[in-house]
Write a protein that holds these residues in place. Structure first.
Motif, short mmCIF file in Angstrom:
data_model
loop_
_atom_site.label_atom_id
_atom_site.label_comp_id
_atom_site.label_asym_id
_atom_site.label_seq_id
_atom_site.Cartn_x
_atom_site.Cartn_y
_atom_site.Cartn_z
N THR A 78 0.83 -1.20 0.00
CA THR A 78 0.00 0.00 0.00
C THR A 78 0.87 1.25 0.00
OG1 THR A 78 -0.13 -0.20 2.41
CG2 THR A 78 -1.95 -1.10 1.14
N ALA A 79 1.96 1.21 0.74
CA ALA A 79 2.87 2.35 0.76
C ALA A 79 3.54 2.52 -0.60
CB ALA A 79 3.91 2.17 1.86
N GLU A 80 3.90 1.41 -1.24
CA GLU A 80 4.51 1.48 -2.56
C GLU A 80 3.56 2.13 -3.56
OE1 GLU A 80 5.74 -2.37 -3.80
OE2 GLU A 80 7.15 -2.64 -2.15
N ALA A 81 2.29 1.74 -3.52
CA ALA A 81 1.31 2.30 -4.45
C ALA A 81 1.17 3.81 -4.23
CB ALA A 81 -0.03 1.60 -4.26
N GLN A 122 2.32 9.32 -6.15
CA GLN A 122 2.90 10.64 -5.92
C GLN A 122 3.94 10.97 -6.98
OE1 GLN A 122 4.28 11.31 -1.94
NE2 GLN A 122 5.48 13.12 -2.49
N LEU A 123 4.77 9.99 -7.35
CA LEU A 123 5.77 10.20 -8.39
C LEU A 123 5.10 10.50 -9.74
CD1 LEU A 123 8.26 7.35 -7.45
CD2 LEU A 123 8.73 9.80 -7.34
N ASN A 124 4.03 9.77 -10.04
CA ASN A 124 3.33 10.00 -11.30
C ASN A 124 2.68 11.38 -11.35
OD1 ASN A 124 4.07 7.49 -12.17
ND2 ASN A 124 2.13 6.50 -11.67
N ALA A 158 3.77 14.00 -9.74
CA ALA A 158 4.85 14.97 -9.88
C ALA A 158 5.30 15.08 -11.33
CB ALA A 158 6.02 14.57 -8.99
N LEU A 159 5.37 13.93 -12.02
CA LEU A 159 5.81 13.93 -13.41
C LEU A 159 4.90 14.78 -14.28
CD1 LEU A 159 7.67 12.80 -15.63
CD2 LEU A 159 6.12 10.84 -15.81
N LYS A 160 3.61 14.74 -14.01
CA LYS A 160 2.64 15.49 -14.82
C LYS A 160 2.80 16.99 -14.65
CE LYS A 160 -0.67 11.70 -14.40
NZ LYS A 160 -1.93 11.24 -13.76
N SER A 161 3.45 17.42 -13.57
CA SER A 161 3.58 18.86 -13.32
C SER A 161 4.86 19.45 -13.91
CB SER A 161 3.56 19.12 -11.81
OG SER A 161 4.73 18.60 -11.20
#
Length: 364
Positions: free
Chosen positions: A330-333, A338-340, A342-345
Motif C-alpha cells: 500500500t505504501a509502494e502504491a 505521488q511520483l506519477n 509529480a511527473l505530470k507537473s
C-alpha cells in the motif's frame, strides 16, 4: 562449522507455533543457489541458503567488491551494507517470487546521541533481528571496525561519560568493549559472559568482512578491568574537580583516553571461532528455528523479541515476516502515485508522459 546447537526434538505442534510462514521448498532453495552462483560465483555453502540468506550474501559480497575497488571508512561501509540489504531483499525475493522468508530488521545505534540505545552507551554499531514467528527470532549485535588486515582488527576505543538518570547509574569513561559486554548481559538477563558469542566485532578487511565473537576477548577484558580499578579512582577525582566545567563530558573522555592509553594496541585475531559476515548471516537465516545457532542469540518469546527491538535507537524493517520486502504494498502504491503526479507537473517542451504498462501492479 556453524551448526545448530543440540536441543530436544521439536514436535509438529510446537513447530507450527514457532513458524509464521512455510519453510522454502527444495525447488526454491535450488533457485537461490543458482542465483548466488550467477551473482557471486561458485560459493561453497555449509547450509542450504534460504531466499533471505541469498539476498544477504549477494549484498554483502557486492559491498566487499566495492570496498576492494575503493576503500571506505567504517561508517560509510556500515551504511552501504544497510542500503545493499534493503535493495537486495527487494529484488531477490521478487525474482524468486518467494513469500517463504523470515523477517529481517536492522537496528541502528545512534553514534552521537546520549540515550541508552546509543553507541556510546551500548558499545554497538548495529544489530540484526531475524524473525521466524511471533515467538521466535535470532539476534546478533555488531561493533564494526575497519582493518588493514584480513586476520586481525584493532578494537580499542574509550566510551564517553554517561551522567546518571532516574533509571541508570552514572558511567565513567571506559573501554567500549566493557560497554558492549554490559549491553549483552542486560539483553540476555544473564551474568555468563561465556555465552555472549552473539556479540561480534565485525572487521571490514581488504577482502574479508569477518566477525569475531566477544567470547574470544577474555584476556583483553581481564586487562581492561585491571586498569579500570585505578582509572575509575582518577576519573572520579577529575569529575569532582571539574563539576562546573561546561565541557566536562569532553574533558572526561579525553582523560579516560589518557588513562587507558596503554591499551591502544588491543587487537582481536582471526581464529577458529571467527566467521565471515557472509556466512554468519546465512547461518542465522537458513537454519530452521528448532535450535540455537552459533553466533546468534535465540529469542523464544514475543516479549524477548520486543525487548531486543527496544534496545535500538531506530530500526529499518528490511523484510516483513511474510517474506515481502518493506515497505508494504500500500505504501509502494502511494509513493508511485505521488511520483506519477509529480511527473505530470513538469514543464518540458520535449517530453511527454508515458503511462506504465497495463500489466504493471505496484507491490507485486
Amino acid at each position: 562449522m556453524l551448526a545448530p546447537k543440540k536441543r530436544p526434538h521439536v514436535g509438529l505442534g510446537k513447530w507450527m507455533q514457532i513458524m509464521s510462514t512455510e519453510w522454502p521448498s527444495s525447488e526454491v532453495i535450488l533457485r537461490v543457489e543458482q542465483l548466488i552462483h550467477a551473482c557471486i560465483g561458485p560459493l561453497d555453502q555449509y547450509v542450504q541458503p534460504t531466499p533471505l540468506a541469498g539476498a544477504l550474501q549477494i549484498a554483502t559480497f557486492q559491498i566487499m567488491k566495492a570496498h576492494l575497488a575503493h576503500p571506505q571508512q567504517e561508517e560509510e561501509l556500515t551504511s552501504m551494507l544497510l542500503g545493499a540489504y534493503v535493495s537486495a531483499a527487494t529484488w531477490v525475493l521478487e525474482v524468486l517470487e518467494s513469500r517463504e522468508s523470515a523477517g529481517l530488521t536492522w537496528g541502528h545505534h545512534n553514534k552521537h546521541g546520549k540515550s541508552g540505545q546509543s553507541e556510546g552507551t551500548t558499545g554497538a554499531d548495529f544489530s540484526l533481528l531475524i524473525k521466524f514467528g511471533d515467538e521466535f527470532a535470532r539476534a546478533a549485535v555488531f561493533q564494526a571496525k575497519c582493518s588493514d588486515s584480513n586476520d586481525r582488527v584493532f578494537v580499542h576505543r574509550v566510551a564517553p561519560y554517561r551522567a546518571a538518570t532516574p533509571k541508570t547509574s552514572a558511567r565513567l569513561p571506559e573501554p567500549q568493549m566493557l560497554r558492549l559486554v554490559s549491553h549483552g548481559l542486560k539483553i540476555s538477563a544473564s551474568t555468563e559472559e561465556s555465552k555472549l558469542d552473539w556479540l561480534h566485532y565485525c572487521a571490514y578487511g581488504p577482502t574479508s568482512f569477518f566477525c569475531t565473537p566477544l567470547t574470544q576477548a577474555t584476556q583483553t577484558l581481564v586487562d581492561y578491568r585491571q586498569t579500570k580499578v585505578s582509572a575509575d579512582v582518577a576519573l572520579l577525582q577529575f569529575l569532582a574537580d571539574n563539576l562546573k566545567d561546561p565541557s566536562l563530558d569532553e574533558k572526561l573522555k579525553k582523560e579516560g583516553g589518557r588513562l587507558y592509553k596503554d591499551h591502544r594496541g588491543e587487537v582481536m585475531k582471526r581464529d577458529e571461532h571467527t566467521r565471515e559476515l557472509l556466512h554468519l548471516l546465512a547461518a542465522g537465516s537458513s537454519f530452521k528455528p528448532d535450535g540455537d545457532v552459533t553466533g546468534w542469540l535465540s529469542l523464544r518469546t514475543a516479549s524477548a523479541i520486543e525487548g531486543f527491538v527496544e534496545t535500538f535507537s531506530s530500526d529499518v524493517k528490511i523484510v516483513e515476516l511474510n517474506g515481502r520486502s518493506a515497505p508494504a504494498p500500500t505504501a509502494e502504491a502511494a509513493m508511485i502515485n505521488q511520483l506519477n503526479d509529480a511527473l505530470k507537473s513538469y514543464k518540458s517542451p520535449v517530453s511527454s508522459v508515458r503511462p506504465a504498462s497495463p500489466g504493471f501492479r505496484p507491490g507485486r
